[in-house]
Design an enzyme around this catalytic site. Structure first.
Site, short mmCIF file in Angstrom:
data_model
loop_
_atom_site.label_atom_id
_atom_site.label_comp_id
_atom_site.label_asym_id
_atom_site.label_seq_id
_atom_site.Cartn_x
_atom_site.Cartn_y
_atom_site.Cartn_z
N LYS A 81 -1.50 -10.40 4.11
CA LYS A 81 -1.64 -10.53 5.57
C LYS A 81 -2.02 -11.96 5.94
CE LYS A 81 -0.51 -6.71 7.42
NZ LYS A 81 0.57 -6.67 8.39
N HIS A 101 0.85 -1.21 0.00
CA HIS A 101 0.00 0.00 0.00
C HIS A 101 0.88 1.25 0.00
CE1 HIS A 101 -2.57 -3.03 2.26
NE2 HIS A 101 -3.31 -2.76 1.21
N CYS A 158 -12.22 -11.30 -1.68
CA CYS A 158 -12.03 -10.42 -2.84
C CYS A 158 -13.20 -9.47 -3.04
CB CYS A 158 -11.87 -11.24 -4.11
SG CYS A 158 -10.40 -12.26 -4.21
N HIS A 193 -7.15 -16.34 -2.40
CA HIS A 193 -7.22 -16.48 -0.95
C HIS A 193 -7.15 -17.92 -0.44
CE1 HIS A 193 -8.82 -12.34 -1.25
NE2 HIS A 193 -8.27 -12.19 -0.07
N CYS A 209 -16.28 -14.76 -3.72
CA CYS A 209 -15.24 -14.75 -2.68
C CYS A 209 -15.43 -13.52 -1.81
CB CYS A 209 -13.84 -14.73 -3.31
SG CYS A 209 -12.51 -14.51 -2.08
N LYS A 232 3.69 -12.76 -3.43
CA LYS A 232 3.01 -11.48 -3.26
C LYS A 232 2.67 -11.29 -1.78
CE LYS A 232 -1.07 -8.87 -4.69
NZ LYS A 232 -2.16 -8.87 -3.76
#
Length: 525
Positions: free
Chosen positions: A308, A24, A133, A158, A130, A305
């Site tokens: 979290k 971010h 997403c 995910h 999802c 990538k």
């Protein structure tokens, strides 16, 4: 671009369900640097960032934490997302939240316009969704589950089971815009950049477009459809509207006319929303499409990538607490080709900090100011007759400034920094070759010493201006040490496209002692 022209640029609006990581931060400092460059070039620059606060994922997270969705997003934004901007020295002009009235009211106006124009219809929808997403998944992103999820369909991103949703929805006639979108990509080849992103979008649209579900009726945390309040607008299309609601769509025609259209910088994983769905919606509403969409790559940690959920996310403060915000900005913007994936490692960051910032730029600044203090009592000497060697430095500075501006126009911040860094390398080599400390021992070389040190100080003046959008703190410190503020005015007021013009720092400008711009870092994570 012509000086004074509008340059409106946005980050994606971030989904604040988790704390920010360096990915971010990467997007934010890239957009901030482009905005600062254009602002300092005299353009009518405006930078927008913000948060996307609706959707099922937010609703569930709030419930899990025993608070209302609004209380939950207020806490997340206040504790994590506003501080990110301060941590990284981001000088955004606005911060939009999709729960703000200025957004919600005008999103409803926009969708009412699409409805009135015949681009929205009611239908039945069944698809795998999802929640992570907040997206109905295409076949390409649905895989068979393994382990505890064996026998289930899971999200390829995910790795979590998908939910089969069946409900009455409203649809946007996206399929009607295939030809118009392909024509847009053909006539404006820079609409999607880099080329790899453009090729992906053209290929996707060429295969045909399906109409898009734009509403949900199974929960209420969202913006109600104006003609059917039992439905809320799908979080993704609600979010896209932030780029126009923030600059006056529906309420301030003058501001909207001044700012829109703008440029969007996004991660490549959300490219299709911005380069396909968003321009189609704007076409349907009779509005201008964006000026361009630039998709940058992913930050990879250990080859993956950042995420979290996979514990590969790194908080920006883990870096800034050790190296400072300027080093964060410099490292991510110079070490990674903007538009491609890039790998982060502590070892690479530490090595570049030491060699490029501390030993390269920082040492050049410190010793130049120190020699002016030592040999000329702190007054920048006048240059005497220039030699071929001196003129070579001037040519490098002029070329670096022009090349950096051209690279910024292409959104290649890494190439711009590379061009500017030729000045650092040239001046360090120039000092080594001319040995001012030796010239200082010979009174007959006094004029030559003055020319050498003027050349170094004036080169630093150009460096401070050109690097100011990238590293605002250290360049401001250098500007003050050069005494330039008193003679030339604030650093951020220096026209960046004029930075390469030689001779702007007046002789006899008083320098001030300069502490190391990039102090030694003893320990890294």
């Amino acid at each position: 671009m012509p000086a004074g022209e509008s340059f409106y640029i946005t980050t994606p609006i971030y989904y604040p369900s988790d704390v920010p990581h360096i990915g971010h931060g990467y997007t934010s400092v890239a957009v901030d640097t482009l905005a600062r460059w254009h602002r300092q070039a005299g353009d009518d620059a405006w930078m927008l960032t913000g948060t996307d606060e609706h959707g099922q994922k937010m609703l569930r997270a709030a419930a899990a934490n025993g608070v209302t969705p609004q209380e939950w997003v207020d806490r997340l934004v206040g504790e994590s997302w506003f501080p990110l901007l301060k941590t990284l020295d981001v000088a955004n002009d606005d911060f939009i939240r999709t729960t703000q009235e200025r957004h919600e009211t005008n999103v409803q106006k926009f969708f009412q316009a699409l409805y009135d124009r015949g681009y929205i219809y009611a239908g039945e929808y069944e698809a795998l969704y999802c929640v992570g997403c907040e997206e109905f998944k295409p076949e390409s992103e649905i895989v068979d589950g393994t382990g505890p999820f064996e026998g289930l369909k899971v999200c390829a991103i995910h790795s979590k089971p998908l939910e089969l949703l069946q409900e009455k929805n409203y649809f946007f006639k996206l399929s009607e815009f295939q030809d118009r979108l392909l024509e847009l990509y053909r006539t404006e080849p820079d609409f999607v950049r880099p080329d790899s992103a453009r090729n992906e979008v053209v290929s996707f649209v060429s295969q045909g477009l399906k109409d898009l579900s734009i509403s949900r009726s199974t929960f209420d945390w969202g913006i109600p459809l104006p003609w059917d309040p039992s439905h809320v607008i799908y979080v993704w299309v609600d979010a896209l509207l932030n780029y126009v609601t923030a600059v006056g769509y529906g309420t301030d025609e003058e501001q909207f006319g001044r700012r829109w259209p703008g440029y969007h910088v996004v991660g490549k994983d959300i490219l299709r929303f911005h380069a396909v769905i968003w321009p189609a919606m704007l076409m349907a509403a009779g509005l201008d499409v964006p000026r361009g969409v630039f998709a940058h790559g992913w930050l990879l940690v250990g080859g993956e990538k950042m995420s979290k959920s996979k514990l590969t996310g790194i908080a920006p403060t883990e870096i800034t607490d050790v190296f400072g915000s300027d080093a964060y900005r410099y490292y991510f913007l110079s070490a990674i080709a903007f538009g491609q994936d890039g790998s982060f490692s502590w070892e690479d960051l530490s090595a570049r900090y030491q060699s490029e910032l501390a030993n390269g730029f920082g040492n050049l600044a410190s010793r130049t100011v120190a020699m002016v203090e030592r040999y000329f009592d702190g007054a920048v000497p006048a240059a005497g007759e220039y030699t071929e060697q001196d003129r070579a430095v001037q040519q490098v500075v002029a070329a670096a400034a022009a090349d950096a501006d051209a690279a910024m126009e292409r959104f290649r911040i890494d190439e711009a920094i590379g061009a500017i860094w030729t000045i650092v390398d040239e001046l360090n080599g120039y000092i080594t070759e001319n040995e001012p400390w030796s010239l200082a021992k010979d009174e007959s070389q006094r004029a030559r010493l003055g020319t050498v040190l003027y050349t170094c100080a004036e080169g630093l003046r150009a460096l401070a201006v050109l690097l100011s959008p990238v590293m605002p703190q250290s360049t401001a410190t250098l500007w003050e040490a050069l005494g330039a503020e008193a003679e030339l005015g604030p650093l951020t007021a220096q026209p960046v496209r004029e930075a390469g013009r030689w001779g702007q720092l007046p002789a006899q400008t008083r320098v001030r002692t300069l502490a190391p711009l990039f102090p030694r870092v003893e320990a890294t994570a």
